[in-house]
Write a protein that holds these residues in place. Structure first.
Motif, mmCIF file in Angstrom:
data_model
loop_
_atom_site.group_PDB
_atom_site.id
_atom_site.type_symbol
_atom_site.label_atom_id
_atom_site.label_comp_id
_atom_site.label_asym_id
_atom_site.label_seq_id
_atom_site.Cartn_x
_atom_site.Cartn_y
_atom_site.Cartn_z
ATOM 1 N N THR A 1 1.154 -1.238 0.346
ATOM 2 C CA THR A 1 0.021 0.100 -0.222
ATOM 3 C C THR A 1 1.443 1.074 -0.393
ATOM 4 O O THR A 1 0.337 2.334 0.439
ATOM 5 C CB THR A 1 -0.832 0.141 0.697
ATOM 6 O OG1 THR A 1 -0.240 -0.220 2.641
ATOM 7 C CG2 THR A 1 -1.716 -1.084 1.275
ATOM 8 N N CYS A 2 1.853 1.237 0.142
ATOM 9 C CA CYS A 2 2.328 2.641 0.191
ATOM 10 C C CYS A 2 3.537 2.441 -1.187
ATOM 11 O O CYS A 2 3.990 3.850 -1.124
ATOM 12 C CB CYS A 2 4.152 2.459 1.186
ATOM 13 S SG CYS A 2 5.574 0.814 1.143
ATOM 14 N N ARG A 3 2.979 1.674 -1.603
ATOM 15 C CA ARG A 3 3.665 2.473 -3.764
ATOM 16 C C ARG A 3 2.969 3.079 -4.162
ATOM 17 O O ARG A 3 1.459 2.793 -4.021
ATOM 18 C CB ARG A 3 3.757 1.240 -3.788
ATOM 19 C CG ARG A 3 5.325 0.356 -4.097
ATOM 20 C CD ARG A 3 5.137 -0.588 -4.735
ATOM 21 N NE ARG A 3 5.827 -0.276 -6.296
ATOM 22 C CZ ARG A 3 4.711 -0.540 -7.389
ATOM 23 N NH1 ARG A 3 3.884 -1.388 -7.134
ATOM 24 N NH2 ARG A 3 5.053 -0.144 -8.482
ATOM 25 N N PRO A 4 3.104 3.578 -5.424
ATOM 26 C CA PRO A 4 4.218 4.534 -5.078
ATOM 27 C C PRO A 4 4.770 5.817 -3.977
ATOM 28 O O PRO A 4 4.214 6.328 -3.540
ATOM 29 C CB PRO A 4 4.094 5.483 -6.491
ATOM 30 C CG PRO A 4 3.440 5.518 -6.068
ATOM 31 C CD PRO A 4 1.503 4.608 -5.860
ATOM 32 N N CYS A 5 5.692 5.844 -3.715
ATOM 33 C CA CYS A 5 6.191 6.467 -2.659
ATOM 34 C C CYS A 5 6.987 7.442 -3.243
ATOM 35 O O CYS A 5 7.509 8.376 -2.726
ATOM 36 C CB CYS A 5 6.699 5.962 -1.196
ATOM 37 S SG CYS A 5 8.272 5.249 -1.920
ATOM 38 N N SER A 6 7.184 7.447 -4.255
ATOM 39 C CA SER A 6 7.950 8.370 -5.441
ATOM 40 C C SER A 6 7.628 8.841 -7.013
ATOM 41 O O SER A 6 7.189 7.281 -6.899
ATOM 42 C CB SER A 6 9.501 8.355 -4.676
ATOM 43 O OG SER A 6 10.113 9.278 -5.179
ATOM 44 N N VAL A 7 7.177 9.560 -6.817
ATOM 45 C CA VAL A 7 7.443 9.844 -8.982
ATOM 46 C C VAL A 7 8.490 9.312 -8.972
ATOM 47 O O VAL A 7 8.451 8.825 -10.705
ATOM 48 C CB VAL A 7 6.813 11.081 -9.257
ATOM 49 C CG1 VAL A 7 7.238 11.719 -10.826
ATOM 50 C CG2 VAL A 7 5.428 11.998 -8.491
ATOM 51 N N PHE A 8 9.737 9.714 -8.801
ATOM 52 C CA PHE A 8 11.265 9.380 -9.746
ATOM 53 C C PHE A 8 12.092 8.695 -8.594
ATOM 54 O O PHE A 8 13.406 7.987 -9.675
ATOM 55 C CB PHE A 8 11.824 10.975 -9.858
ATOM 56 C CG PHE A 8 11.318 11.859 -10.556
ATOM 57 C CD1 PHE A 8 10.933 11.779 -11.596
ATOM 58 C CD2 PHE A 8 10.803 13.064 -9.670
ATOM 59 C CE1 PHE A 8 10.147 12.813 -12.781
ATOM 60 C CE2 PHE A 8 9.752 14.125 -10.204
ATOM 61 C CZ PHE A 8 9.555 13.816 -12.254
ATOM 62 N N GLY A 9 11.242 8.293 -7.342
ATOM 63 C CA GLY A 9 12.398 7.227 -6.847
ATOM 64 C C GLY A 9 13.433 7.832 -6.251
ATOM 65 O O GLY A 9 14.635 6.882 -6.075
ATOM 66 N N ASP A 10 13.584 9.159 -5.858
ATOM 67 C CA ASP A 10 14.078 9.350 -5.216
ATOM 68 C C ASP A 10 14.549 10.025 -3.466
ATOM 69 O O ASP A 10 15.364 10.250 -3.014
ATOM 70 C CB ASP A 10 14.799 11.157 -6.205
ATOM 71 C CG ASP A 10 13.893 11.556 -6.528
ATOM 72 O OD1 ASP A 10 12.477 10.622 -5.803
ATOM 73 O OD2 ASP A 10 13.843 13.123 -6.021
ATOM 74 N N LYS A 11 13.477 9.007 -3.076
ATOM 75 C CA LYS A 11 13.038 9.226 -2.005
ATOM 76 C C LYS A 11 13.082 8.465 -0.350
ATOM 77 O O LYS A 11 13.757 6.382 -1.450
ATOM 78 C CB LYS A 11 11.622 9.600 -1.704
ATOM 79 C CG LYS A 11 11.218 11.055 -2.069
ATOM 80 C CD LYS A 11 10.100 11.085 -1.365
ATOM 81 C CE LYS A 11 9.387 12.329 -1.992
ATOM 82 N NZ LYS A 11 7.034 12.146 -2.136
#
Length: 307
Positions: free
Chosen positions: A273-283
């Protein structure tokens, strides 16, 4: 992702010519498209407000455009937009959907839904300027005869990259039946892929050995690419090659799936459920364990490839 939008815009509007302004190293992406004039710039030559003012003057003097389409919407282009607007030009700016994406990547948001595809956001800019544009959302194979599989195991951020030990195992398994070609960039990636190529029979490292034009030509000849959510997925779309894409902390819902690529070729952990936590994968990982990547089953990927 802009390239297929411009290609279809020009096909549907045969009297239009586009002056595309971007960094010099992207020129090869546009050279096969008629009626695009690519103006490559080195942004170090146009620093700050006065640099942007000088660039706008160059563009007005050299090209005198009828319209200005801002497909980036960052500080530099906002300065350009303001200057062009004050000079009386029609200017349209991309809506990146920032608030929508912030809501999508909120780990407490349990009701996630797909957002508008980024290519449609680009197309909306031209529609706002009065141009007719209907996107096909289909890629175009450049070759009929294809062989071999490309593998791009790297991405810009940790949140988008499968652990390298898993990627190595995938490469070994694929190479048992198909010639596999490695793609990447930068010294560290080249060194790792050279080592893999020496350890895996029926494999070849292309990272660091090809120009962008040569890389596109090679990808066009492949049966498929296997890539993270990275530039190589989009390069595959440009030349009409199917791509099995692997997603971790990012998600196709944000609108960045390769143009024309099939959602059935996406590999991801769907029940986090936490996905996505980022648009660009940088967090950094909210959970601290990168479950979105660690829980990907290698057989999932092999099943997609074998299908």
């Amino acid at each position: 992702m802009i390239v297929p939008v411009l290609r279809e815009l020009l096909e549907q509007n045969p009297t239009v010519e586009i002056v595309f302004v971007s960094r010099k190293n992207f020129a090869d992406l546009f050279k096969e498209i008629p009626r695009i004039i690519f103006k490559g710039v080195d942004l170090d030559d146009y620093k700050g407000f006065f640099g942007m003012r000088r660039l706008s003057k160059e563009l007005r003097t050299q090209f005198n455009p009828d319209y200005v389409a801002d497909l980036h919407n960052v500080i530099r282009t906002k300065i350009l937009d303001r200057i062009f607007t004050r000079k009386g030009f029609d200017v349209a700016v991309i809506d990146k959907g920032k608030e929508e994406k912030e809501h999508l990547t909120d780990v407490w948001n349990l009701d996630k839904a797909p957002l508008k595809h980024t290519t449609e956001r680009y197309a909306d800019v031209f529609r706002e300027l009065g141009f007719s544009l209907t996107l096909s959302h289909k890629y175009r194979p450049e070759r009929v005869e294809k062989s071999g599989i490309g593998f791009a195991p790297f991405a810009q951020h940790e949140g988008k990259m499968l652990p390298l030990d898993k990627s190595f195992e995938i490469a070994k398994k694929v190479a048992e039946t198909k010639k596999i070609y490695f793609f990447g960039g930068g010294k560290n990636e080249v060194d790792i892929l050279e080592k893999w190529a020496s350890q895996i029979p029926n494999s070849e490292n292309l990272a660091g050995n090809l120009t962008l034009t040569e890389e596109l030509k090679k990808i066009s000849s492949l049966e498929m690419m296997v890539s993270m959510d990275s530039a190589n997925m989009h390069l595959a779309s440009l030349v009409g090659t199917r791509c099995i894409s692997i997603w971790g902390s990012t998600h196709p819902f944000a609108g960045f799936l390769g143009y024309g690529q099939n959602e059935n070729d996406v590999v991801q952990v769907k029940d986090l459920t936490c996905r996505p936590c980022s648009v660009f994968g940088d967090k950094p990982c909210y959970r601290g364990d990168w479950a979105c990547l660690e829980e990907i089953n290698l057989q999932q990927i092999m099943d997609k490839i074998n299908a």
